[in-house]
Design a protein around this motif. Sequence first.
Motif, PDB file in Angstrom:
ATOM      1  N   THR A   8       0.957  -1.313   0.389  1.00 30.32           N
ATOM      2  CA  THR A   8      -0.233   0.207   0.104  1.00 30.32           C
ATOM      3  C   THR A   8       0.190   1.447  -0.196  1.00 30.32           C
ATOM      4  O   THR A   8       0.604   2.187  -1.571  1.00 30.32           O
ATOM      5  CB  THR A   8      -1.143  -0.301   1.537  1.00 30.32           C
ATOM      6  N   MET A  50      -1.425  -6.282  -3.419  1.00 26.64           N
ATOM      7  CA  MET A  50      -2.841  -6.059  -2.413  1.00 26.64           C
ATOM      8  C   MET A  50      -3.957  -6.430  -2.169  1.00 26.64           C
ATOM      9  O   MET A  50      -3.922  -6.958  -0.703  1.00 26.64           O
ATOM     10  CB  MET A  50      -2.800  -4.403  -2.665  1.00 26.64           C
ATOM     11  N   PHE A 124      -6.052  -1.010   3.522  1.00 30.75           N
ATOM     12  CA  PHE A 124      -6.452  -1.711   1.970  1.00 30.75           C
ATOM     13  C   PHE A 124      -7.192  -0.314   1.598  1.00 30.75           C
ATOM     14  O   PHE A 124      -6.465   0.508   0.804  1.00 30.75           O
ATOM     15  CB  PHE A 124      -7.007  -2.960   1.593  1.00 30.75           C
TER      16      PHE A 124
END
Length: 185
Positions: A8, A50, A124
């Motif tokens: 991230t 991710m 996230f």
Amino acid sequence: MKLLVFLTLMFGVLHALPGHGGLKAKTKLLLGMAYGPIYGIASLALLAGMIWAYRHSEPGMAFAMPMWGWWANWILSMLGFVCLGIFLFRGSWRNSLRFPMAIGVWLWGVGHLLANSDLRSLVFFGGLMLAALIHVLLVGRTVGFAPGPVRQGHNPLSVLFGIALYGITTQLHYAVTGMELIRLQ
């Protein structure tokens, strides 16, 4: 979770690049016409990483989810996909919104945070929202805004495309994320 945080952060760093005029110019000079495709592939690769890291992280509760959060997510995500359609097409709304992709990411991220109260979702979706905000702040400050070309008929096409992509995404959501959106039992 550490891998999710790292990826991230890397996604955020990559999206801060266009806001640093000198670094972007040097990179474009070095890569030439390949800059756009390489930037896009790097973005998609980081996003895929991710998602993988998200799926393999422990959820861990971060905050209390509102009862209406699930429904708000449906609406905000659809509006986010409409903004994605506006970004991809060259209608006048793209110039009016100025940063339709970042707005779409924000709408999508807020919706998902209202529907998911776990720590990995906060990392996230919050990370993507932060990357979008940094991109807007840096690019808006350094690059300025020059309206792009407007193509007739692209405004309604952008909305239709965004809604269609939203529909496709809801169908593929489980395959990509491992999370069901609707239980039909």
